[in-house]
Design a protein around this motif. Structure first.
Motif, PDB file in Angstrom:
ATOM      1  N   GLY A  14       0.787  -1.224   0.000  1.00  0.00           N
ATOM      2  CA  GLY A  14       0.000   0.000   0.000  1.00  0.00           C
ATOM      3  C   GLY A  14       0.823   1.279   0.000  1.00  0.00           C
ATOM      4  N   LEU A  15       2.142   1.161  -0.084  1.00  0.00           N
ATOM      5  CA  LEU A  15       3.021   2.326  -0.024  1.00  0.00           C
ATOM      6  C   LEU A  15       3.632   2.637  -1.382  1.00  0.00           C
ATOM      7  CD1 LEU A  15       5.070   1.461   3.211  1.00  0.00           C
ATOM      8  CD2 LEU A  15       3.041   2.928   3.041  1.00  0.00           C
ATOM      9  N   ASP A  16       3.798   3.904  -1.655  1.00  0.00           N
ATOM     10  CA  ASP A  16       4.565   4.354  -2.803  1.00  0.00           C
ATOM     11  C   ASP A  16       5.911   4.793  -2.238  1.00  0.00           C
ATOM     12  OD1 ASP A  16       5.426   5.185  -5.267  1.00  0.00           O
ATOM     13  OD2 ASP A  16       4.203   7.012  -5.287  1.00  0.00           O
ATOM     14  N   ARG A  17       6.765   3.812  -1.962  1.00  0.00           N
ATOM     15  CA  ARG A  17       8.024   4.074  -1.256  1.00  0.00           C
ATOM     16  C   ARG A  17       8.924   5.012  -2.043  1.00  0.00           C
ATOM     17  NH1 ARG A  17      10.986  -0.822   0.540  1.00  0.00           N
ATOM     18  NH2 ARG A  17      11.413   0.381   2.418  1.00  0.00           N
ATOM     19  N   ALA A  18       9.646   5.852  -1.327  1.00  0.00           N
ATOM     20  CA  ALA A  18      10.525   6.839  -1.954  1.00  0.00           C
ATOM     21  C   ALA A  18      11.974   6.387  -1.867  1.00  0.00           C
ATOM     22  CB  ALA A  18      10.365   8.195  -1.265  1.00  0.00           C
ATOM     23  N   VAL A  19      12.689   6.491  -2.966  1.00  0.00           N
ATOM     24  CA  VAL A  19      14.136   6.285  -2.931  1.00  0.00           C
ATOM     25  C   VAL A  19      14.747   7.596  -2.431  1.00  0.00           C
ATOM     26  CG1 VAL A  19      14.135   4.515  -4.728  1.00  0.00           C
ATOM     27  CG2 VAL A  19      14.429   6.922  -5.362  1.00  0.00           C
ATOM     28  N   PRO A  20      15.996   7.578  -1.986  1.00  0.00           N
ATOM     29  CA  PRO A  20      16.562   8.782  -1.359  1.00  0.00           C
ATOM     30  C   PRO A  20      16.453  10.066  -2.180  1.00  0.00           C
ATOM     31  CG  PRO A  20      17.936   6.910  -0.855  1.00  0.00           C
ATOM     32  CD  PRO A  20      16.907   6.429  -1.849  1.00  0.00           C
ATOM     33  N   GLU A  21      16.822  10.040  -3.444  1.00  0.00           N
ATOM     34  CA  GLU A  21      16.775  11.263  -4.255  1.00  0.00           C
ATOM     35  C   GLU A  21      15.340  11.770  -4.397  1.00  0.00           C
ATOM     36  OE1 GLU A  21      18.276   8.410  -5.065  1.00  0.00           O
ATOM     37  OE2 GLU A  21      20.404   8.935  -5.123  1.00  0.00           O
ATOM     38  N   GLN A  22      14.398  10.864  -4.533  1.00  0.00           N
ATOM     39  CA  GLN A  22      12.984  11.233  -4.620  1.00  0.00           C
ATOM     40  C   GLN A  22      12.512  11.837  -3.300  1.00  0.00           C
ATOM     41  OE1 GLN A  22      10.402   7.857  -5.030  1.00  0.00           O
ATOM     42  NE2 GLN A  22       8.688   9.090  -5.743  1.00  0.00           N
ATOM     43  N   ALA A  23      12.936  11.249  -2.182  1.00  0.00           N
ATOM     44  CA  ALA A  23      12.560  11.776  -0.867  1.00  0.00           C
ATOM     45  C   ALA A  23      13.073  13.199  -0.690  1.00  0.00           C
ATOM     46  CB  ALA A  23      13.089  10.872   0.240  1.00  0.00           C
ATOM     47  N   LEU A  24      14.283  13.464  -1.150  1.00  0.00           N
ATOM     48  CA  LEU A  24      14.835  14.814  -1.057  1.00  0.00           C
ATOM     49  C   LEU A  24      13.992  15.791  -1.878  1.00  0.00           C
ATOM     50  CD1 LEU A  24      17.013  16.787  -0.087  1.00  0.00           C
ATOM     51  CD2 LEU A  24      18.396  16.067  -2.057  1.00  0.00           C
ATOM     52  N   ARG A  25      13.603  15.389  -3.092  1.00  0.00           N
ATOM     53  CA  ARG A  25      12.748  16.249  -3.916  1.00  0.00           C
ATOM     54  C   ARG A  25      11.397  16.493  -3.240  1.00  0.00           C
ATOM     55  NH1 ARG A  25      14.748  12.976  -7.871  1.00  0.00           N
ATOM     56  NH2 ARG A  25      12.788  11.832  -8.134  1.00  0.00           N
ATOM     57  N   LEU A  26      10.820  15.436  -2.693  1.00  0.00           N
ATOM     58  CA  LEU A  26       9.538  15.581  -1.995  1.00  0.00           C
ATOM     59  C   LEU A  26       9.667  16.510  -0.795  1.00  0.00           C
ATOM     60  CD1 LEU A  26       8.289  11.889  -2.172  1.00  0.00           C
ATOM     61  CD2 LEU A  26       7.232  13.871  -3.296  1.00  0.00           C
ATOM     62  N   GLN A  27      10.763  16.372  -0.058  1.00  0.00           N
ATOM     63  CA  GLN A  27      10.993  17.255   1.087  1.00  0.00           C
ATOM     64  C   GLN A  27      11.084  18.706   0.628  1.00  0.00           C
ATOM     65  OE1 GLN A  27      14.864  17.189   3.006  1.00  0.00           O
ATOM     66  NE2 GLN A  27      13.897  17.303   5.036  1.00  0.00           N
ATOM     67  N   ARG A  28      11.774  18.940  -0.444  1.00  0.00           N
ATOM     68  CA  ARG A  28      11.904  20.308  -0.968  1.00  0.00           C
ATOM     69  C   ARG A  28      10.552  20.856  -1.428  1.00  0.00           C
ATOM     70  NH1 ARG A  28      17.645  19.332  -4.111  1.00  0.00           N
ATOM     71  NH2 ARG A  28      18.940  19.638  -2.260  1.00  0.00           N
ATOM     72  N   ASP A  29       9.638  19.957  -1.791  1.00  0.00           N
ATOM     73  CA  ASP A  29       8.284  20.352  -2.204  1.00  0.00           C
ATOM     74  C   ASP A  29       7.306  20.403  -1.035  1.00  0.00           C
ATOM     75  OD1 ASP A  29       9.094  20.613  -4.837  1.00  0.00           O
ATOM     76  OD2 ASP A  29       8.393  18.611  -5.431  1.00  0.00           O
ATOM     77  N   GLY A  30       7.802  20.196   0.198  1.00  0.00           N
ATOM     78  CA  GLY A  30       6.951  20.347   1.367  1.00  0.00           C
ATOM     79  C   GLY A  30       6.664  19.086   2.159  1.00  0.00           C
TER      80      GLY A  30
END
Length: 131
Positions: A14-30
């Motif tokens: 049920g998760l759309d797991r984030a890889v590290p680079e994606q997580a960083l982008r998501l963090q930058r987007d809020g």
């Protein structure tokens, strides 16, 4: 397959797991990155800048959108990325958060150690957990 393997597979389905680079982008987007690792790991290995430390035993109370003890920056539309050491307990925790009404909860694939291995920013560890 063992019972814990089945539980983990069910949680991750049920998760759309984030890889590290994606997580960083998501963090930058809020997105909010929530570190649930034990203090000793954070102290020794460091932390993700701008992450929030919430001990695992308090996680559901601090992030459930309808909890009177939730963090003020969390609402039902929040994107939350849970981080543990290697991405196992964070999957279980993120699935719990989804069941509590936070559909944007997921976790960091590979955990903090994958973030560090990817060469992404790290700050000195030991930040006190949200009380």
């Amino acid at each position: 397959m063992s019972a814990i393997d089945t539980l983990l597979a069910t949680a991750r389905a049920g998760l759309d797991r984030a890889v590290p680079e994606q997580a960083l982008r998501l963090q930058r987007d809020g997105a909010l990155i929530v570190d649930i690792r034990p203090h000793v790991n954070r102290l020794e290995e460091g932390e993700i800048p701008d992450s929030v430390v919430v001990e695992r035993i308090h996680l559901e109370w601090r992030l459930a959108p309808d909890s009177e003890w939730r963090l003020p920056q969390v609402n039902p539309d929040s994107t939350v990325i849970v981080v543990c050491n290697e991405g196992y307990s964070s999957s279980l925790a993120a699935a719990d958060l989804q069941r509590l009404g936070l559909p944007g909860a997921t976790d960091l694939e590979g955990g903090f150690r994958a973030w560090r291995s990817a060469g992404l920013p790290i700050r000195e560890g030991g930040t006190p957990a949200v009380p």
